[in-house]
Every structure is written in structure tokens, then in C-alpha cells.
Design an enzyme around this catalytic site. Structure first.
Site, mmCIF file in Angstrom:
data_model
loop_
_atom_site.group_PDB
_atom_site.id
_atom_site.type_symbol
_atom_site.label_atom_id
_atom_site.label_comp_id
_atom_site.label_asym_id
_atom_site.label_seq_id
_atom_site.Cartn_x
_atom_site.Cartn_y
_atom_site.Cartn_z
ATOM 1 N N LYS A 160 0.880 -1.172 0.000
ATOM 2 C CA LYS A 160 0.000 0.000 0.000
ATOM 3 C C LYS A 160 0.921 1.227 0.000
ATOM 4 O O LYS A 160 1.118 1.892 1.015
ATOM 5 C CB LYS A 160 -0.901 -0.064 1.241
HETATM 6 N N1 PPE Z 1 -8.176 -1.257 -2.736
HETATM 7 C C1 PPE Z 1 -7.510 -0.089 -2.578
HETATM 8 C C2 PPE Z 1 -6.822 0.516 -3.751
HETATM 9 C C3 PPE Z 1 -7.518 0.531 -1.325
HETATM 10 O O1 PPE Z 1 -6.879 1.684 -1.173
HETATM 11 C C4 PPE Z 1 -8.225 -0.054 -0.243
HETATM 12 C C5 PPE Z 1 -8.248 0.618 1.102
HETATM 13 C C6 PPE Z 1 -8.878 -1.289 -0.459
HETATM 14 C C7 PPE Z 1 -8.823 -1.866 -1.718
HETATM 15 C C8 PPE Z 1 -9.608 -2.017 0.652
HETATM 16 O O2 PPE Z 1 -8.680 -2.480 1.614
HETATM 17 P P1 PPE Z 1 -9.102 -2.701 3.145
HETATM 18 O O3 PPE Z 1 -9.234 -1.347 3.745
HETATM 19 O O4 PPE Z 1 -7.977 -3.480 3.725
HETATM 20 O O5 PPE Z 1 -10.393 -3.447 3.143
HETATM 21 N N2 PPE Z 1 -8.270 2.025 1.070
HETATM 22 C C9 PPE Z 1 -7.953 2.796 2.269
HETATM 23 C C10 PPE Z 1 -7.673 4.258 1.941
HETATM 24 C C11 PPE Z 1 -8.850 5.082 1.539
HETATM 25 C C12 PPE Z 1 -8.503 6.571 1.422
HETATM 26 O O6 PPE Z 1 -9.315 7.291 0.808
HETATM 27 O O7 PPE Z 1 -7.478 7.021 1.937
HETATM 28 C C13 PPE Z 1 -9.015 2.627 3.341
HETATM 29 O O8 PPE Z 1 -10.122 2.187 3.075
HETATM 30 O O9 PPE Z 1 -8.698 2.950 4.478
#
Ligand code: PPE
Length: 307
Positions: A160
Site C-alpha cells: 500500500k
Molecule cells: N483497494 C484499494 C486501492 C484501497 O486503497 C483499499 C483501502 C482497499 C482496496 C480495501 O482495503 P481494506 O481497507 O484493507 O479493506 N483504502 C484505504 C484508503 C482510503 C482513502 O481514501 O485514503 C481505506 O479504506 O482505508
């Protein structure tokens, strides 16, 4: 979303007032996007404030850092403790938690070494429904993005990394300007990948389908939904699908720590189902909120009580 101005931030082992939490303008992370971060949520439960899947998030943070070849400054348990300390210090019952590890000021230029300074920062703030309260109950309008999700060899998918988010920012802006709430990325072969900050599920004939992990973030909410859905006796599949599959799906929803379980009511002007939250999405969503709010003892393993 504006981060509130008060409160304290954990920075390199100390809690400091937000106005004093500063890093150099010559930080490598600022110039080249060489940082890694997490998004975690803390919910109000009957046992007090509790962080959802804290250990998994911190492990993913350190995995991200390892992929980015960043030296490890703190252990999983030190960072877990630091997150709890930061929530306590800010006296919050419910919040979003943003840990970030970023390459610091060690000279500019692309070349980095293990000796490069690293800043580790944890900020917390109140963050309500990511796409608005109505989004959770009625669903959102989504547009397929003109940007393509990364090929696995263009950028580390399992990390990430801050720099990865440039296309998310552009895709979101593009979608919002065109009157949509969120963008959907396809992968380099044209299969559905993910949202700008969410994984995606579709439901067809009672079966839940989500994308394989090849070109998407290994979402912790995605994993949570897979487990909850199996426990509710739904069949779940991880397989490739296309935008057409979404157009004709009965239901679809995004998952993410920030987005939680957000129904998709429309993709590229095709209404999904009734154009509101579908019945299975509703069940999964309410089960999810039951789990994160500590109302389902079976999943208390995923909650770390703050005090
Ligand atoms: N894909 C991406 C690209 C992504 O950034 C997230 C989280 C997810 C999938 C889902 O991952 P999880 O949170 O582990 O279920 N995105 C984070 C950042 C959002 C932001 O705007 O900053 C979040 O949801 O915290």
C-alpha cells in the site's frame, strides 16, 4: 474529508501536538511517493473503543515496507501499542487511524539505501461514512475509469505505497467531475479490478463473486466479507469477471476500511437490481456492522479494545 486541527500525533515514538508534527520539505516520500500507509478503523463497542483487525493492518503495513525495501524501525507489537496510545491520547471513541512510514530527509535523488532516515507517523481523526451516509443505505453511482489498474510488474500491488494512489486520485476526480460518486478500475487485460480505495463484489443468482488478488490490494474488509458470507452459508467465489458481468449482476458492492460495505446502485448508467441496496448486500452490510461494533461474539477475535 478534513482532518481536525486539534489532537496529538504519534511520531517516531513520541506523542506531539499536531502543529509540531512536522517533517522536512526535502523528505524523499514527498518527492517520490516512497511511503507506505494503512487505513484502520476504531469503533464504539459495549466494551469501549475497539480497533478492528489491528494486527492484520499493522502486518500489512510492515509487509508494504518490506516490499519497498524500507528498514524496519518498529515491531508489530510496538506499532499496535502506539496505535492504541494515540487513540487514548486523543480521547476518541470512534475514529479512522492512518499510520504511515515514509522515507525521510536523507538527500534527494532516486537512489536509496538501508541507511535512509525513516519517519513513522500515526494520526487519528473522526471519519464518518466515506462516501456519505446515503451511500451506505442507497448505494452509489460508479463509472468505469479511463485509467487502467496496474499490471503486477508496474508497481508492487501487495504494497500500500503512497505513490500508487496518484491514479486513484485522478480516477476519482474524473468520476466526480462527470457526476459519479466513485470510479472502477479495469486491469490491463480489461477484467474488473477495484475501486480507487475499495475492493469489489458482485452477486448473481445468490452467489458472491470477488476478483482474485492479482492486480488489487489484498483488502482486509474483502477478507472479512468472505468469512462472514461463508458463515452465512453463501457460496463465494474468487474469479475474474468483466464490466458486463456487473451490468447484469443482481447486486454489487464495494468493500474497504473507509468505505465499509457500500452498495453500488449504478455502473456506467446501467441500474443494478432495483437501483438501491440489494437484499444480500443488506444482510452482509448489517452483519459487518454487527462484527465491527462488537455485537457478534464469534468475531470478537478481530477487535482490540483500546483501554
Ligand atoms: N483497494 C484499494 C486501492 C484501497 O486503497 C483499499 C483501502 C482497499 C482496496 C480495501 O482495503 P481494506 O481497507 O484493507 O479493506 N483504502 C484505504 C484508503 C482510503 C482513502 O481514501 O485514503 C481505506 O479504506 O482505508
Amino acid at each position: 474529508m478534513s482532518v481536525t486541527n486539534d489532537g496529538v500525533i504519534w511520531m517516531n515514538g513520541e506523542l506531539v501536538e499536531r502543529e509540531n508534527a512536522k517533517i522536512s520539505v526535502l523528505s524523499h516520500g514527498l518527492h517520490y511517493g516512497t511511503g507506505v500507509f494503512e487505513g484502520i478503523r476504531c469503533y464504539k463497542t459495549s466494551k469501549g473503543a475497539a480497533v478492528f483487525r489491528l494486527e492484520e493492518h499493522i502486518k500489512r503495513l510492515l509487509d508494504s515496507a518490506k516490499i519497498m525495501m524500507m528498514r524496519q524501525k518498529y515491531t508489530v507489537s510496538e506499532l499496535m501499542t502506539a496505535v492504541l496510545e494515540t487513540i487514548n491520547a486523543n480521547n476518541l471513541e470512534e475514529c479512522y487511524i492512518r499510520p504511515i512510514i515514509t522515507l525521510g530527509d536523507g538527500g534527494l535523488g532516486i537512489a536509496t539505501t538501508d541507511a535512509y532516515p525513516i519517519d513513522v507517523i500515526i494520526a487519528v481523526w473522526q471519519w464518518g461514512a466515506y462516501l456519505g451516509d446515503e451511500a451506505l443505505s442507497k448505494g452509489i453511482k460508479v463509472k468505469t475509469s479511463s485509467y487502467t489498474r496496474f499490471n503486477v510488474n508496474s508497481i508492487p500491488i501487495r504494497s500500500k505505497t503512497c505513490g500508487n494512489y496518484v491514479t486513484s486520485v485522478l480516477a476519482k476526480r474524473e468520476a466526480n467531475i462527470s457526476g459519479y460518486d466513485e470510479a472502477l478500475f479495469l486491469d490491463t487485460e480489461g477484467y474488473v479490478a477495484e475501486g480507487t480505495g475499495e475492493n469489489i463484489f458482485i452477486i448473481k443468482d445468490g452467489i458472491l463473486i470477488t476478483t482474485p488478488l492479482t492486480s488489487v490490494l489484498k483488502g482486509i474488509t474483502r477478507d472479512t466479507v468472505l468469512e462472514i458470507a461463508r458463515d452465512l452459508n453463501y457460496t463465494v467465489k474468487e474469479q475474474l469477471f468483466t464490466r458486463d458481468d456487473i451490468y447484469v449482476a443482481d447486486e454489487a458492492f464495494f468493500t474497504g476500511t473507509a468505505a465499509e460495505i457500500t452498495p453500488i446502485s449504478m455502473l456506467d448508467n446501467r441500474l443494478l437490481g432495483t437501483g438501491s441496496i440489494g437484499p444480500i448486500t443488506k444482510k452482509i452490510q448489517s452483519a459487518y456492522f454487527g462484527v465491527v461494533n462488537g455485537n457478534n461474539r464469534r468475531y470478537s477475535k478481530w477487535l482490540t479494545v483500546v483501554k
